[in-house]
Design a protein around this motif. Structure first.
Motif, mmCIF file in Angstrom:
data_model
loop_
_atom_site.group_PDB
_atom_site.id
_atom_site.type_symbol
_atom_site.label_atom_id
_atom_site.label_comp_id
_atom_site.label_asym_id
_atom_site.label_seq_id
_atom_site.Cartn_x
_atom_site.Cartn_y
_atom_site.Cartn_z
ATOM 1 N N ALA A 190 0.836 -1.207 0.000
ATOM 2 C CA ALA A 190 0.000 0.000 0.000
ATOM 3 C C ALA A 190 0.865 1.248 0.000
ATOM 4 C CB ALA A 190 -0.924 0.000 1.221
ATOM 5 N N GLY A 191 1.924 1.223 0.820
ATOM 6 C CA GLY A 191 2.811 2.376 0.872
ATOM 7 C C GLY A 191 3.438 2.677 -0.477
ATOM 8 N N LEU A 192 3.927 1.642 -1.146
ATOM 9 C CA LEU A 192 4.558 1.862 -2.449
ATOM 10 C C LEU A 192 3.548 2.357 -3.471
ATOM 11 C CD1 LEU A 192 6.902 -1.230 -2.616
ATOM 12 C CD2 LEU A 192 7.585 1.165 -2.516
ATOM 13 N N ALA A 193 2.351 1.740 -3.457
ATOM 14 C CA ALA A 193 1.319 2.157 -4.417
ATOM 15 C C ALA A 193 0.956 3.620 -4.199
ATOM 16 C CB ALA A 193 0.076 1.277 -4.263
ATOM 17 N N PHE A 194 0.836 4.008 -2.929
ATOM 18 C CA PHE A 194 0.443 5.389 -2.640
ATOM 19 C C PHE A 194 1.521 6.368 -3.044
ATOM 20 C CE2 PHE A 194 -3.252 3.856 -1.263
ATOM 21 C CZ PHE A 194 -3.889 4.458 -0.193
ATOM 22 N N ILE A 195 2.773 5.976 -2.835
ATOM 23 C CA ILE A 195 3.846 6.898 -3.217
ATOM 24 C C ILE A 195 3.849 7.091 -4.728
ATOM 25 C CG2 ILE A 195 6.353 7.080 -3.379
ATOM 26 C CD1 ILE A 195 6.561 6.234 -0.563
ATOM 27 N N GLY A 196 3.669 5.986 -5.455
ATOM 28 C CA GLY A 196 3.611 6.110 -6.911
ATOM 29 C C GLY A 196 2.476 7.007 -7.352
ATOM 30 N N LEU A 197 1.309 6.777 -6.765
ATOM 31 C CA LEU A 197 0.130 7.572 -7.111
ATOM 32 C C LEU A 197 0.351 9.037 -6.745
ATOM 33 C CD1 LEU A 197 -2.600 6.757 -8.264
ATOM 34 C CD2 LEU A 197 -3.474 6.577 -5.959
ATOM 35 N N GLY A 198 0.935 9.253 -5.586
ATOM 36 C CA GLY A 198 1.180 10.621 -5.141
ATOM 37 C C GLY A 198 2.104 11.372 -6.077
ATOM 38 N N LEU A 199 3.152 10.686 -6.533
ATOM 39 C CA LEU A 199 4.074 11.349 -7.457
ATOM 40 C C LEU A 199 3.365 11.721 -8.755
ATOM 41 C CD1 LEU A 199 7.313 9.240 -7.009
ATOM 42 C CD2 LEU A 199 7.017 11.645 -6.477
ATOM 43 N N GLY A 200 2.551 10.767 -9.260
ATOM 44 C CA GLY A 200 1.812 11.054 -10.487
ATOM 45 C C GLY A 200 0.892 12.251 -10.327
#
Lengths: 353, 348
Positions: free
Chosen positions: A42-52
């Motif tokens: 979840a943390g990795l997915a959120f960081i990716g989404l946040g950067l986008g």
């Protein structure tokens, strides 16, 4: 209830899975092998989404100008000073000059923003008559009591459209002029004022009352405009498809905002030579300064913006996702450390027992 | 039991009557009645324990969902001039406790089991939390309140940050109050659904149906209440025409929803994982042993039948007077086991 020595099982309850609470069930266990990978993923997915989201929001260009007219902030202060203390304020125009060093990619949207204006005040928010606005002739002449004190005019005529929301309609207007060559003439940029409100609003929710002899003015006979309006509602625009209750500016205003600082769409710029956006050059915005905001300490702004798949410029979601993603990963590590440490401790305790 | 026990049964917190030869008086006045004394074990260790567990989960969840629901207005008050403007559609307020969240809570209260009946009987230590009031007391209530305050904070500020000076993907308004109400409502329903999903440990088909069905039902009712037909028939009562259609196709709304739900769930999830590790209570050790046994099925031991005289007592004596207890427990009145080695007297 009679109780007799009957055959065994006569008063026994049903032995089904439901009555005996033996229904087949899934019993998930919150173990480390599920929780920890979940946190990390979840943390990795959120960081990716946040950067986008953050980069998408950063790519949106926005240009704003506060034209309230506080002293020393440009020539709209002249209008502000003139209008002080006089109601209705006199007609006044001011201008904002700006220049774009490069193309402002389109389609460009023009908004007006108000601050310290509490459209979400409860008493203000209920001060409207949706039945009247949906075109019911009976409601046209009998506005609801929630509209008071903007229910009946001083002469006793019913006000159409009634209520405080309609009465406080924003009535500044803007026009945009482009100077293609330095020292050359200013050419007007066409502003697309059609379809700036929600489709369901101006097609379904808001309807004009039925025309009388083909005339909208006759349909509104026997009603009065709200006290702060200069013109009656059927003269809001020369275009017959954009006047009365279905006038786009009126419909946009009636969609009350949730927060005290809000923006509303005024126009789109996407016609003619400006389909690709606003080319570089000098521009002038002519502002007709009508709306008094200084009495309540508010500000008026005009904003040019372009739009992406996630709406206007709003870095909040991007930053929030980045923060939550990092938090998840941090918590994952903390939980992993705690788990290893306490698991070892528990194993020692178990071995000691 | 006889009629002279009725006052004792009525005075107790829970009075249990055993139906038998001595008439129905005691049984009719009792809270529970059954036919054999040995069923008392199941009443306490299985049903009583489950009932306590369900009651406590129900209470803490019910308080939590209403705290979240109501406290959002506290945060909104700072932004609406303290004018008591509601953050929800009035129809949502009506339907929230009655329709959207009633069935999941009912499912939790009826079907929830932490361990099944076999383990409950095998480990009577699991009964101790009920005796010590561990699962719902003032401290648990305060935890529930704090979780509710935090959730309401997230539930308000994440949608507010999402719509602040923002627009739809076609440039039109998204920061109006009706859209804001819709986002907060939908986030709230998702949040309490995920919370009850975390609390439920015994997922029957009925639990699935109640929980996910209520969520789906919310969306059905939402589109119905905000549809053209209903809103045009009663324009002053149903004012949210078109809001659901216009808002649900915006990706930022769904992103905001996911963010608020995850932000609310992370503390609960983390606490549920860490609490048995860092602050274990005795009962957690029992749960560990049960989980250990479940994952490693016990080996089937081949039992050899041993013939031994049964030590089953067939008679019970109760005395109100002091005196015979020492005699009875000394063992002098029981039959002694014949010693196999000395079964045949050996002539010396």
């Amino acid at each position: 209830m009679t109780w007799s020595a009957t055959a065994r099982g006569a008063h026994q309850p049903d032995n089904t899975a439901f009555t005996q609470q033996r229904l087949p069930a899934w019993q998930p266990l919150l173990s480390a092998s599920i929780t920890l990978p979940l946190f990390f993923c979840a943390g990795l997915a959120f960081i990716g989404l946040g950067l986008g989201l953050y980069y998408s929001s950063n790519g949106i260009k926005e240009l704003e100008y506060d034209y309230t007219g506080n002293p020393g902030t440009g020539n709209c202060s002249v209008c502000a000073a003139e209008g002080q203390g006089r109601a209705p304020p006199p007609n006044c125009s001011c201008a904002w000059y700006f220049s774009l060093p490069e193309l402002f990619p389109g389609p460009v949207y023009l908004y007006y923003e108000l601050t310290n204006f509490y459209q979400n005040n409860r008493r203000y928010g209920v001060s409207r008559d949706d039945a009247q606005l949906s075109g019911l002739p009976s409601a046209l002449h009998h506005p609801v009591n929630e509209c008071a004190p903007y229910q009946f005019s001083a002469a006793g005529l019913p006000i159409a459209p009634c209520g405080a929301i309609a009465n406080s309609l924003f009535n500044d207007s803007f026009s945009l002029w482009h100077q293609r060559r330095p020292g050359g003439p200013y050419v007007e940029v066409p502003l697309d004022r059609a379809a700036i409100a929600w489709w369901t609003d101006y097609h379904v929710k808001f309807r004009n009352p039925p025309l009388v002899n083909g005339s909208l003015a006759l349909a509104f006979r026997g009603t009065a405009p709200p006290p702060n309006w200069h013109r009656p509602v059927y003269e809001l625009s020369p275009d017959p498809n954009n006047t009365g209750f279905i006038n786009q500016d009126f419909v946009v205003w009636m969609r009350t905002a949730a927060l005290p600082t809000f923006r509303k769409l005024y126009a789109r710029i996407r016609q003619g030579n400006y389909t690709a956006g606003l080319p570089r050059g000098a521009y002038r915005v002519n502002i007709t300064y009508n709306y008094p905001v200084r009495v309540f300490g508010g500000h008026k702004l005009i904003i040019f913006s372009n739009i992406s798949w996630m709406g206007g410029k709003n870095p909040f979601l991007g930053i929030a996702y980045l923060v939550v993603g990092s938090l998840c990963i941090l918590m994952g590590f903390v939980m992993l450390v705690v788990y290893i440490r306490y698991q070892d401790q528990n194993d020692e305790d178990d071995d000691d027992e | 039991m006889g009629a002279n026990d009725v006052s004792m049964i009525k005075a107790a917190h829970i009075g249990v009557g055993i139906s038998g030869q001595e008439g129905m008086q005691a049984m009719l006045n009792s809270d529970f009645a059954f036919s054999q004394f040995c069923y008392l074990q199941r009443l306490l260790l299985v049903h009583g324990r489950w009932s306590y567990n369900r009651m406590c989960k129900f209470l803490s969840y019910f308080f939590y969902k209403n705290f979240v629901f109501t406290l959002v207005h506290f945060w909104y008050a700072f932004f609406n001039g303290f004018s008591a403007q509601a953050v929800y559609d009035t129809w949502f307020i009506t339907c929230y406790n009655l329709i959207y969240t009633s069935l999941p809570v009912l499912g939790l209260s009826l079907f929830e089991q932490d361990v099944n009946e076999t383990w409950s009987l095998h480990f009577p230590e699991l009964y101790i939390p009920g005796q010590h009031n561990l699962y719902f007391n003032k401290k648990e209530f305060v935890k529930c309140l704090i979780h509710g305050i935090y959730s309401s904070f997230v539930l308000f500020f994440v949608p507010m940050g999402t719509i602040y000076n923002s627009e739809r993907s076609d440039g039109k308004d998204i920061s109006d109050i009706q859209t804001f109400c819709l986002i907060v409502q939908t986030s709230l329903i998702w949040m309490v659904t995920v919370q009850i999903a975390l609390k439920t440990t015994y997922w029957t088909m009925i639990s699935h149906f109640f929980i996910w069905g209520s969520l789906g039902f919310y969306f059905c009712i939402l589109f119905f209440l905000y549809s053209d037909g209903l809103c045009l028939m009663f324009p002053s009562i149903f004012q949210f025409l078109g809001v659901a259609r216009n808002t649900m196709n915006q990706s930022q709304i769904w992103l905001s929803l996911i963010l608020s739900v995850i932000l609310c769930v992370i503390p609960a999830f983390g606490y549920q994982f860490l609490q048995p590790l860092v602050w274990p209570v005795n009962v957690d050790k029992v749960f560990d042993r049960i989980n250990h046994c479940k994952t490693r099925p016990p080996q089937v031991r081949v039992r050899t039948k041993l013939k031994h005289p049964s030590l089953r007592r067939s008679a019970y004596a109760f005395s109100h007077k002091q005196g015979f207890g020492a005699l009875i427990t000394s063992g002098k009145t029981t039959k002694t086991k014949p010693n196999k080695k000395n079964s045949f007297p050996v002539k010396k």
